[in-house]
Write a protein that holds these residues in place. Sequence first.
Motif, PDB file in Angstrom:
ATOM      1  N   ALA A 147       0.815  -1.432  -0.103  1.00  0.00           N
ATOM      2  CA  ALA A 147       0.242   0.161  -0.303  1.00  0.00           C
ATOM      3  C   ALA A 147       0.998   1.527  -0.258  1.00  0.00           C
ATOM      4  N   THR A 148       0.586   2.510  -0.535  1.00  0.00           N
ATOM      5  CA  THR A 148       1.440   3.414  -0.606  1.00  0.00           C
ATOM      6  C   THR A 148       0.251   4.782  -0.268  1.00  0.00           C
ATOM      7  N   PHE A 149       0.762   5.871   0.498  1.00  0.00           N
ATOM      8  CA  PHE A 149       0.272   6.993   0.758  1.00  0.00           C
ATOM      9  C   PHE A 149       1.416   7.964   0.707  1.00  0.00           C
ATOM     10  N   ARG A 150       0.353   8.928   0.812  1.00  0.00           N
ATOM     11  CA  ARG A 150       0.918  10.391   0.501  1.00  0.00           C
ATOM     12  C   ARG A 150       0.666  11.618   1.534  1.00  0.00           C
ATOM     13  N   LYS A 151       1.621  12.667   1.816  1.00  0.00           N
ATOM     14  CA  LYS A 151       0.763  14.199   2.746  1.00  0.00           C
ATOM     15  C   LYS A 151       1.472  14.858   1.878  1.00  0.00           C
ATOM     16  N   LYS A 152       0.591  16.164   1.916  1.00  0.00           N
ATOM     17  CA  LYS A 152       1.610  17.039   1.645  1.00  0.00           C
ATOM     18  C   LYS A 152       1.087  18.241   3.066  1.00  0.00           C
ATOM     19  N   ALA A 153       2.797  19.173   3.475  1.00  0.00           N
ATOM     20  CA  ALA A 153       2.439  19.647   4.562  1.00  0.00           C
ATOM     21  C   ALA A 153       3.332  21.151   4.396  1.00  0.00           C
ATOM     22  N   SER A 154       3.688  21.501   5.635  1.00  0.00           N
ATOM     23  CA  SER A 154       4.177  23.098   5.330  1.00  0.00           C
ATOM     24  C   SER A 154       4.987  22.692   7.325  1.00  0.00           C
ATOM     25  N   LEU A 155       5.929  22.750   7.821  1.00  0.00           N
ATOM     26  CA  LEU A 155       5.648  22.937   8.924  1.00  0.00           C
ATOM     27  C   LEU A 155       6.961  24.332   9.174  1.00  0.00           C
ATOM     28  N   GLN A 156       7.437  24.061  10.363  1.00  0.00           N
ATOM     29  CA  GLN A 156       8.249  25.319  10.574  1.00  0.00           C
ATOM     30  C   GLN A 156       9.392  25.206  11.981  1.00  0.00           C
ATOM     31  N   ASN A 157      10.455  24.883  12.030  1.00  0.00           N
ATOM     32  CA  ASN A 157      11.507  24.401  13.061  1.00  0.00           C
ATOM     33  C   ASN A 157      11.559  25.361  14.388  1.00  0.00           C
ATOM     34  N   HIS A 158      12.284  25.460  15.568  1.00  0.00           N
ATOM     35  CA  HIS A 158      12.483  26.014  15.912  1.00  0.00           C
ATOM     36  C   HIS A 158      13.403  27.302  16.062  1.00  0.00           C
ATOM     37  N   SER A 159      13.765  27.333  14.882  1.00  0.00           N
ATOM     38  CA  SER A 159      14.692  28.217  14.103  1.00  0.00           C
ATOM     39  C   SER A 159      13.687  29.113  13.278  1.00  0.00           C
ATOM     40  N   GLY A 160      13.010  29.012  13.473  1.00  0.00           N
ATOM     41  CA  GLY A 160      11.821  29.280  12.417  1.00  0.00           C
ATOM     42  C   GLY A 160      11.984  29.135  10.596  1.00  0.00           C
ATOM     43  N   THR A 161      12.941  28.454  10.290  1.00  0.00           N
ATOM     44  CA  THR A 161      12.751  27.875   9.169  1.00  0.00           C
ATOM     45  C   THR A 161      11.241  27.244   8.534  1.00  0.00           C
ATOM     46  N   ARG A 162      11.012  27.768   7.903  1.00  0.00           N
ATOM     47  CA  ARG A 162      10.221  27.124   6.827  1.00  0.00           C
ATOM     48  C   ARG A 162      10.247  26.303   6.243  1.00  0.00           C
ATOM     49  N   PHE A 163       8.984  24.511   6.294  1.00  0.00           N
ATOM     50  CA  PHE A 163       9.807  23.947   5.114  1.00  0.00           C
ATOM     51  C   PHE A 163       8.250  23.581   4.554  1.00  0.00           C
ATOM     52  N   GLU A 164       8.379  23.388   3.108  1.00  0.00           N
ATOM     53  CA  GLU A 164       7.175  22.628   2.286  1.00  0.00           C
ATOM     54  C   GLU A 164       7.705  21.202   1.869  1.00  0.00           C
ATOM     55  N   LEU A 165       6.862  20.311   2.250  1.00  0.00           N
ATOM     56  CA  LEU A 165       7.314  19.075   1.732  1.00  0.00           C
ATOM     57  C   LEU A 165       6.088  18.801   1.525  1.00  0.00           C
ATOM     58  N   GLY A 166       7.050  16.857   0.874  1.00  0.00           N
ATOM     59  CA  GLY A 166       5.502  15.962   0.704  1.00  0.00           C
ATOM     60  C   GLY A 166       6.316  15.182   1.347  1.00  0.00           C
ATOM     61  N   ILE A 167       5.653  13.799   1.639  1.00  0.00           N
ATOM     62  CA  ILE A 167       5.738  13.223   1.929  1.00  0.00           C
ATOM     63  C   ILE A 167       5.388  11.553   1.417  1.00  0.00           C
ATOM     64  N   THR A 168       5.873  10.500   0.832  1.00  0.00           N
ATOM     65  CA  THR A 168       4.855   9.527   0.199  1.00  0.00           C
ATOM     66  C   THR A 168       5.903   8.473   1.161  1.00  0.00           C
ATOM     67  N   ARG A 169       5.089   7.211   1.256  1.00  0.00           N
ATOM     68  CA  ARG A 169       5.700   6.010   2.358  1.00  0.00           C
ATOM     69  C   ARG A 169       5.187   4.836   1.478  1.00  0.00           C
ATOM     70  N   LYS A 170       5.183   3.954   0.959  1.00  0.00           N
ATOM     71  CA  LYS A 170       4.999   2.811   0.922  1.00  0.00           C
ATOM     72  C   LYS A 170       5.675   1.386   1.902  1.00  0.00           C
ATOM     73  N   VAL A 171       4.301   0.740   1.900  1.00  0.00           N
ATOM     74  CA  VAL A 171       4.093  -0.488   2.369  1.00  0.00           C
ATOM     75  C   VAL A 171       4.689  -1.479   2.371  1.00  0.00           C
ATOM     76  N   THR A 172       5.224  -2.792   2.467  1.00  0.00           N
ATOM     77  CA  THR A 172       5.293  -3.516   1.115  1.00  0.00           C
ATOM     78  C   THR A 172       5.591  -5.264   1.602  1.00  0.00           C
ATOM     79  N   LEU A 173       4.774  -6.391   2.016  1.00  0.00           N
ATOM     80  CA  LEU A 173       4.933  -7.545   2.356  1.00  0.00           C
ATOM     81  C   LEU A 173       5.930  -7.992   1.662  1.00  0.00           C
ATOM     82  N   LEU A 174       6.954  -8.596   2.412  1.00  0.00           N
ATOM     83  CA  LEU A 174       8.181  -9.726   1.418  1.00  0.00           C
ATOM     84  C   LEU A 174       7.591 -11.168   1.443  1.00  0.00           C
ATOM     85  N   SER A 175       7.655 -11.776   0.632  1.00  0.00           N
ATOM     86  CA  SER A 175       8.496 -13.785   0.463  1.00  0.00           C
ATOM     87  C   SER A 175       9.380 -13.554   1.075  1.00  0.00           C
ATOM     88  N   GLN A 176       9.273 -14.806   1.581  1.00  0.00           N
ATOM     89  CA  GLN A 176       9.865 -15.530   2.186  1.00  0.00           C
ATOM     90  C   GLN A 176      11.812 -16.234   1.239  1.00  0.00           C
TER      91      GLN A 176
END
Length: 411
Positions: free
Chosen positions: A158-187
């Motif tokens: 299954a694959t998931f995604r998210k767009k977001a905006s974050l600010q760090n402790h120093s005041g820097t702003r991040f505009e970012l995207g996250i993609t996450r894929k989970v895969t079960l593996l064969s033996q």
Amino acid sequence: MKPSISIIFLTLLLACQQTKESTQSTQQSDSTTMEGTFGHDRAFLKDHQEILLLQAPDNPQAQAIVIADYQGRVMTSTARGDSGTSYGWINYELIRSGQHQPHINAFGGEDRFWLSPEGGQFSVYFAPGKPFDFENWQTPALIDTEAFETVEAGTSSATFRKKASLQNHSGTRFELGITRKVTLLSQPHMAQLLGLPSLDGVQAVAYESENTLTNHGADWQKETGLLGVWILGMFQPSPATTIVAPFTKNKNAELGLTANYFGEVPADRLVVGETAVFLKADGKYRSKIGLAPQSARPVAGSYDAEKRILTLIQYDLDPQGDYLKSTWEQHKDPFRGDALNSYNDGPLEDGGQMGPFYELESSSAAKPLKKGESLTHRHRTFHFEGDAQVLSSIARQVLGVELETIQKVFQ
């Protein structure tokens, strides 16, 4: 007219058969709804969230539950279907309440997506100008309470995604995207990844999370802060569970071992061996360790000698990379953080406790991404049950330690 003996016999036979089938059905139901089984946790999670049930491509009994509303988190897995052990720690009380808590919502799960760093001048858990204390610590909603979008959901991935905006402790702003894929593996794939000839003699389940950060805004600069991927897995502890963190350097050299996150860990709970660090994972004493990328190996694990469960993680490691430091303080060198962390839960000063659970964690190196560039971090989790000799062979080949050594280190 009296019934014939044959009719009486047939009636009794049918009654016995129905009783037998009813007993078998009850026993089967008990084995899949009993607390601690995968079937129990699957039913519980299904009652409270929309779940994705993934199966290994070559073994329908090897399964995992993933939840998009929990950031595409792998909540738990099993090697033996509904009646098998459920390996992940789940916060039943919090999920059942349907309420969100301040600071963090620890729903549990074997593989959850977080961002580093947690502390320091580049932290995204402390707002600008706020002191580094618990009152001001806040897990970003992006990785705590916000759902990820499901892009694709198949039988084994299954694959998931998210767009977001974050600010760090120093005041820097991040505009970012996250993609996450989970895969079960064969033996066969599991054996190949771990460098093993085969997995004969064990029941196994394994999955990979592939986590990608993409910069959608201004160029990221080391001087104003970077971000990294941080994957954390929460598992069931026991009095006989031991965490194993192998290292590459001689133990007399500078290991890059951090073991004072919550004060010094007592000697009866932390042992530095010739090739690995051992931490007791009984869920009864709050303690945490970390290994620097120069000395960590891209594997770690744990062994529960009571249930005879061997758990391994494997992750991307860059020994020369910049890893973000997460301790709650201003950092002189914020890029000398840990690649690997392990945590054992325990009571707080007021006697309260979130778990008990223990964690195996890995982090990515951080990179000054230009707009449109990405970084990817892969983290894999393996669980094995079965013949003790086979388990010991796996531990020796992957972790460099015999099971007998792991079992005796805290005796």
